[in-house]
Motif scaffolding. Structure first.
Motif, PDB file in Angstrom:
ATOM      1  N   ARG A  22     -24.547  11.219 -15.909  1.00  0.00           N
ATOM      2  CA  ARG A  22     -24.602  10.160 -16.913  1.00  0.00           C
ATOM      3  C   ARG A  22     -24.668   8.776 -16.280  1.00  0.00           C
ATOM      4  NH1 ARG A  22     -24.189   7.222 -20.735  1.00  0.00           N
ATOM      5  NH2 ARG A  22     -24.733   8.028 -22.771  1.00  0.00           N
ATOM      6  N   MET A  37     -25.609   7.245 -43.343  1.00  0.00           N
ATOM      7  CA  MET A  37     -26.123   7.385 -41.971  1.00  0.00           C
ATOM      8  C   MET A  37     -26.894   6.120 -41.609  1.00  0.00           C
ATOM      9  SD  MET A  37     -25.265  10.316 -40.653  1.00  0.00           S
ATOM     10  CE  MET A  37     -26.458  10.617 -39.372  1.00  0.00           C
ATOM     11  N   PHE A  61     -22.207   3.454 -37.493  1.00  0.00           N
ATOM     12  CA  PHE A  61     -21.999   4.047 -36.173  1.00  0.00           C
ATOM     13  C   PHE A  61     -22.148   3.034 -35.036  1.00  0.00           C
ATOM     14  CE2 PHE A  61     -23.023   7.420 -39.080  1.00  0.00           C
ATOM     15  CZ  PHE A  61     -22.038   8.364 -38.788  1.00  0.00           C
ATOM     16  N   ILE A  74     -25.542  12.052 -32.496  1.00  0.00           N
ATOM     17  CA  ILE A  74     -25.069  11.486 -33.757  1.00  0.00           C
ATOM     18  C   ILE A  74     -24.645  12.600 -34.717  1.00  0.00           C
ATOM     19  CG2 ILE A  74     -27.345  11.356 -34.920  1.00  0.00           C
ATOM     20  CD1 ILE A  74     -24.961   8.472 -35.111  1.00  0.00           C
ATOM     21  N   HIS A  75     -25.364  13.717 -34.686  1.00  0.00           N
ATOM     22  CA  HIS A  75     -25.042  14.816 -35.601  1.00  0.00           C
ATOM     23  C   HIS A  75     -23.805  15.588 -35.128  1.00  0.00           C
ATOM     24  CE1 HIS A  75     -28.585  13.717 -37.726  1.00  0.00           C
ATOM     25  NE2 HIS A  75     -29.297  13.803 -36.619  1.00  0.00           N
ATOM     26  N   GLU A  76     -23.580  15.597 -33.815  1.00  0.00           N
ATOM     27  CA  GLU A  76     -22.339  16.196 -33.294  1.00  0.00           C
ATOM     28  C   GLU A  76     -21.147  15.343 -33.727  1.00  0.00           C
ATOM     29  OE1 GLU A  76     -22.752  16.585 -29.035  1.00  0.00           O
ATOM     30  OE2 GLU A  76     -24.720  17.512 -29.251  1.00  0.00           O
ATOM     31  N   GLN A 122     -15.122  12.621 -24.282  1.00  0.00           N
ATOM     32  CA  GLN A 122     -15.297  13.976 -23.752  1.00  0.00           C
ATOM     33  C   GLN A 122     -16.704  14.520 -23.965  1.00  0.00           C
ATOM     34  OE1 GLN A 122     -12.066  16.309 -25.352  1.00  0.00           O
ATOM     35  NE2 GLN A 122     -10.566  15.042 -24.283  1.00  0.00           N
ATOM     36  N   ILE A 152     -25.025   5.568 -25.678  1.00  0.00           N
ATOM     37  CA  ILE A 152     -23.982   6.596 -25.553  1.00  0.00           C
ATOM     38  C   ILE A 152     -24.252   7.754 -26.517  1.00  0.00           C
ATOM     39  CG2 ILE A 152     -21.511   7.021 -25.943  1.00  0.00           C
ATOM     40  CD1 ILE A 152     -21.151   4.053 -24.880  1.00  0.00           C
ATOM     41  N   VAL A 153     -24.644   7.397 -27.741  1.00  0.00           N
ATOM     42  CA  VAL A 153     -24.927   8.422 -28.755  1.00  0.00           C
ATOM     43  C   VAL A 153     -26.432   8.438 -29.014  1.00  0.00           C
ATOM     44  CG1 VAL A 153     -24.531   9.099 -31.147  1.00  0.00           C
ATOM     45  CG2 VAL A 153     -22.661   8.133 -29.813  1.00  0.00           C
ATOM     46  N   ASP A 154     -27.043   9.630 -28.895  1.00  0.00           N
ATOM     47  CA  ASP A 154     -28.491   9.727 -29.116  1.00  0.00           C
ATOM     48  C   ASP A 154     -28.781  10.533 -30.382  1.00  0.00           C
ATOM     49  OD1 ASP A 154     -28.063  12.344 -28.472  1.00  0.00           O
ATOM     50  OD2 ASP A 154     -29.105  12.266 -26.544  1.00  0.00           O
ATOM     51  N   SER A 155     -30.039  10.951 -30.536  1.00  0.00           N
ATOM     52  CA  SER A 155     -30.446  11.565 -31.803  1.00  0.00           C
ATOM     53  C   SER A 155     -29.795  12.915 -32.051  1.00  0.00           C
ATOM     54  CB  SER A 155     -31.972  11.688 -31.861  1.00  0.00           C
ATOM     55  OG  SER A 155     -32.435  12.463 -30.779  1.00  0.00           O
ATOM     56  N   THR A 156     -29.366  13.611 -31.028  1.00  0.00           N
ATOM     57  CA  THR A 156     -28.627  14.848 -31.289  1.00  0.00           C
ATOM     58  C   THR A 156     -27.121  14.568 -31.302  1.00  0.00           C
ATOM     59  OG1 THR A 156     -28.769  15.381 -28.938  1.00  0.00           O
ATOM     60  CG2 THR A 156     -30.359  16.439 -30.370  1.00  0.00           C
ATOM     61  N   ASN A 208     -33.010   9.628 -41.642  1.00  0.00           N
ATOM     62  CA  ASN A 208     -33.154   9.182 -43.032  1.00  0.00           C
ATOM     63  C   ASN A 208     -33.824   7.819 -43.117  1.00  0.00           C
ATOM     64  OD1 ASN A 208     -30.607   8.592 -41.713  1.00  0.00           O
ATOM     65  ND2 ASN A 208     -29.980   7.537 -43.579  1.00  0.00           N
ATOM     66  N   PHE A 248     -19.662  12.631 -24.833  1.00  0.00           N
ATOM     67  CA  PHE A 248     -20.826  11.803 -24.480  1.00  0.00           C
ATOM     68  C   PHE A 248     -20.681  11.124 -23.121  1.00  0.00           C
ATOM     69  CE2 PHE A 248     -20.611  11.489 -29.263  1.00  0.00           C
ATOM     70  CZ  PHE A 248     -21.505  12.526 -29.477  1.00  0.00           C
ATOM     71  N   LEU A 249     -19.439  10.843 -22.733  1.00  0.00           N
ATOM     72  CA  LEU A 249     -19.233  10.181 -21.434  1.00  0.00           C
ATOM     73  C   LEU A 249     -18.622  11.126 -20.402  1.00  0.00           C
ATOM     74  CD1 LEU A 249     -17.979   6.730 -22.755  1.00  0.00           C
ATOM     75  CD2 LEU A 249     -20.202   7.249 -21.776  1.00  0.00           C
ATOM     76  N   PHE A 250     -18.196  12.313 -20.857  1.00  0.00           N
ATOM     77  CA  PHE A 250     -17.652  13.345 -19.973  1.00  0.00           C
ATOM     78  C   PHE A 250     -16.528  12.775 -19.097  1.00  0.00           C
ATOM     79  CE2 PHE A 250     -22.295  13.642 -20.465  1.00  0.00           C
ATOM     80  CZ  PHE A 250     -22.318  14.643 -21.412  1.00  0.00           C
ATOM     81  N   ILE A 259     -24.724   3.097 -29.990  1.00  0.00           N
ATOM     82  CA  ILE A 259     -26.145   3.467 -30.025  1.00  0.00           C
ATOM     83  C   ILE A 259     -26.957   2.569 -29.108  1.00  0.00           C
ATOM     84  CG2 ILE A 259     -28.183   3.566 -31.523  1.00  0.00           C
ATOM     85  CD1 ILE A 259     -26.045   4.506 -33.691  1.00  0.00           C
ATOM     86  N   ALA A 313     -20.725  13.887 -16.006  1.00  0.00           N
ATOM     87  CA  ALA A 313     -20.337  12.471 -15.889  1.00  0.00           C
ATOM     88  C   ALA A 313     -21.095  11.798 -14.744  1.00  0.00           C
ATOM     89  CB  ALA A 313     -18.832  12.366 -15.660  1.00  0.00           C
ATOM     90  N   LEU A 343     -34.942   7.798 -33.409  1.00  0.00           N
ATOM     91  CA  LEU A 343     -34.764   8.889 -34.370  1.00  0.00           C
ATOM     92  C   LEU A 343     -33.301   9.189 -34.640  1.00  0.00           C
ATOM     93  CD1 LEU A 343     -37.573  11.219 -33.151  1.00  0.00           C
ATOM     94  CD2 LEU A 343     -37.216  10.525 -35.511  1.00  0.00           C
ATOM     95  N   ILE A 344     -32.432   8.257 -34.282  1.00  0.00           N
ATOM     96  CA  ILE A 344     -31.005   8.535 -34.439  1.00  0.00           C
ATOM     97  C   ILE A 344     -30.641   8.671 -35.919  1.00  0.00           C
ATOM     98  CG2 ILE A 344     -28.702   7.567 -34.058  1.00  0.00           C
ATOM     99  CD1 ILE A 344     -29.770   6.577 -31.345  1.00  0.00           C
ATOM    100  N   PHE A 345     -31.352   7.900 -36.742  1.00  0.00           N
ATOM    101  CA  PHE A 345     -31.115   7.997 -38.178  1.00  0.00           C
ATOM    102  C   PHE A 345     -32.402   8.458 -38.860  1.00  0.00           C
ATOM    103  CE2 PHE A 345     -28.231   4.801 -36.465  1.00  0.00           C
ATOM    104  CZ  PHE A 345     -27.023   5.355 -36.841  1.00  0.00           C
TER     105      PHE A 345
END
Lengths: 82, 504
Positions: free
Chosen positions: B466, A61, A66, A41-43, A13, A35-39, B234, A15-17, A31, B463, B230-232
């Protein structure tokens, strides 16, 4: 709904809508697959922390945690056991 | 002749075994770097590469992304690094526009492979394996390079960087060998770079800023550590500490992510001598947070443009507090003036258009006379940015004349997204703007007019985007509206849209 399916629903819902569970497999790369980017990942971390009352530490992390929906689910399992 | 390649070759001659690039798993010395670049040149020529031929590069930051670029130059070719996150719908028009006959990419890059299949004129695919060099040592002419291949002329075209998407005629910034070296030398001078420096590079080489970080460090004999993304955050900070790097370069969102998600106090970052920030404005609040969290390294706030190779101005760190909000003074070799609409120079403090000239200013846009004529006039580059100079000659920017969105260091043209949204059945039209975001600088918001509102219409649009756009171009926010504000001539007034959002 079991936990892995909940995590999958969140990824679908947010990231891929999509509602189509076939859009991503449990072992597909989150990653590397873009599918999951730098923002995102925190969501995802916020979702895990709020849904399962866990705290994800900076040391946890890592790309391995992930890698996929499966690895995220296994990570939550380990956290809940501790 | 003096070029980036000849400068790196000099380092390779004098200090062959010194590490040039380290990706965390593999290292390449300066000697190996030049020998592998020679291997690339020797591989391309038998396939018919002629002087001035374009070679498209679709690679994330890895050793080969740099090696291939220098190899193309040794062969007399023109490197065209393309955004590795782009999709087929971007790659095809770019590659066809520049007429590249070669495309270097990673084997698993599906969009690159689809592109080659779709091209109207065949291009040779050179597919790289994960974690492997591009050519074996046997191809590297005995493990060395030939000075006879360092023959590029200063005015020769070296690099084309595409700055816009696919709507209308693509804008490929043409940079000569002289442009690249002039700008690199200016940056080296104010950062005081030398062979004892090392940098952690998170910025993609296919953007002007990332390319600048790469070349400035290579011509000094410094060491470049590659970080994937920049995903991680840390892991980025861990790498800075572990490698004891002296420099780190980021865009505003890079620093926001580090400050928000990493306890910097937990790491020994005492090796850091300089931080650089460019690629869109950094708010004074974020600048202060960064200074407080990392008071020791010098923070260089900078401004530039791909059309000027990379760098135009820098703010001397000792004047950062005094001139907070400024992007500083021109780099060596750059003249800058602020002009009114009639072309006259403004008074101190008066806002106008920023015009620049210097050895770093591009040759023009590839195969786009109209855009070149609009940007380059009488030896001046019209940056499209607005700003003013204070009494000390420090530049303060005040926005852009056009609608370009800056999100996390990416430059996005609204048309690219509007076009994709409008492809969806039921959508009448869409207008896309950047709205302020604390972390990303701006995020993308789409205002959409539809025939009939549908349930979860916003998700349907996301979608659709994307599937067709790189992740950073997917709208974060979607608002359905009855109409879009227009000018008398019927053009959409994007500038009025964020105001509308604020009222919503």
């Amino acid at each position: 709904m079991n936990r892995r399916r909940q995590i999958k629903q969140f990824v679908l819902q947010n990231f891929l809508f999509s509602d189509n569970e076939g859009a991503i497999g449990d072992q597909d790369p989150l990653i590397r697959g873009g599918i999951v980017d730098s923002t995102g990942i925190h969501e995802l971390v916020l979702f895990l922390e709020e849904s399962y009352q866990i705290l994800v530490s900076p040391e946890e992390m890592t790309p391995a945690t992930f890698e996929s929906i499966q690895s995220v689910d296994e990570f939550v399992t380990r956290k809940l056991v501790v | 002749m003096n070029s980036l390649a000849s400068r790196v070759a000099s380092i390779a001659s004098a200090a062959s075994s010194r590490t040039a690039i380290d990706d965390g798993e593999r290292q390449v010395s300066y000697g190996e770097f030049m020998a592998e670049a020679q291997g690339v040149a020797d591989m391309l020529r038998p396939h018919g590469l002629q002087r001035g031929d374009r070679v498209a590069i679709v690679l994330p930051n890895r050793i080969e992304a740099a090696v291939v670029c220098y190899g193309i130059w040794l062969a007399g070719g023109v490197a065209v690094p393309l955004n590795a996150q782009a999709r087929t719908r971007d790659f095809v028009p770019w590659v066809e526009h520049c007429g590249a006959r070669f495309m270097v990419h990673e084997r698993a890059h599906r969009d690159a492979e689809l592109t080659i299949a779709e091209l109207s004129t065949a291009a040779l695919s050179i597919a790289l394996e994960d974690g492997q060099p591009i050519c074996s040592p046997a191809h590297s002419s005995g493990g060395t390079w030939r000075d006879t291949d360092l023959t590029a002329q200063a005015k020769d075209l070296a690099l084309i960087l595409y700055t816009s998407g696919t709507t209308g005629a693509p804008k490929g910034v043409m940079l000569s060998h002289a442009n690249l070296l002039a700008n690199a030398e200016s940056v080296v001078a104010y950062l005081g770079l030398g062979p004892n420096d090392s940098v952690l590079s998170v910025l993609p080489f296919y953007y002007a800023y990332g390319a600048s970080v790469l070349h400035t460090h290579l011509i000094c004999g410094a060491r470049i550590h590659l970080a994937k993304d920049l995903i991680f955050p840390n892991l980025i900070v861990e790498a800075i500490a572990a490698h004891r790097v002296t420099g780190f370069s980021g865009v505003s969102s890079t620093f926001a992510l580090l400050l928000d998600h990493v306890e910097l106090d937990n790491y020994d970052l005492s090796s850091l001598r300089y931080l650089t920030q460019a690629g869109g404005p950094m708010t004074p609040t974020l600048t202060r947070r960064l200074r407080t969290a990392l008071p020791c390294p010098q923070l260089f706030v900078m401004y530039g443009q791909t059309e000027a190779t990379s760098r135009l101005t820098w703010l001397p760190p000792e004047r950062l507090d005094e001139k907070l909000g400024s992007v500083g003074i021109p780099v060596n070799g750059v003249d800058l003036k602020i002009v009114r609409e009639d072309g006259s120079t403004t008074a101190t403090g008066e806002t106008g258009d920023v015009w620049v000239s210097g050895a770093n200013v591009m040759m023009g846009y590839w195969n786009n006379v109209e855009a070149t004529r609009a940007a380059l006039q009488d030896g001046w580059l019209r940056t499209g940015d607005m700003g003013h100079l204070d009494a000390d000659g420090y530049l303060f920017l005040a926005g852009r004349r056009n609608d370009m969105i800056k999100t996390g260091g990416h430059r996005v043209h609204p048309n690219d997204i509007e076009e994709v949204i409008a492809e969806l059945p039921g959508v009448i039209e869409a207008a896309v703007v950047g709205v302020d975001d604390e972390v990303m600088g701006q995020v993308i918001k789409a205002f959409v007019v539809v025939e009939t509102p549908t349930e979860r219409g916003g998700e349907r649009i996301k979608a659709h985007c994307r599937a067709r756009l790189p992740p950073y171009k997917i709208p974060k926010h979607i608002e359905f509206v009855a109409t879009l504000p227009r000018t008398a001539s019927g053009k959409v007034r994007r500038a009025q849209l964020p105001a509308k959002q604020a009222m919503a």
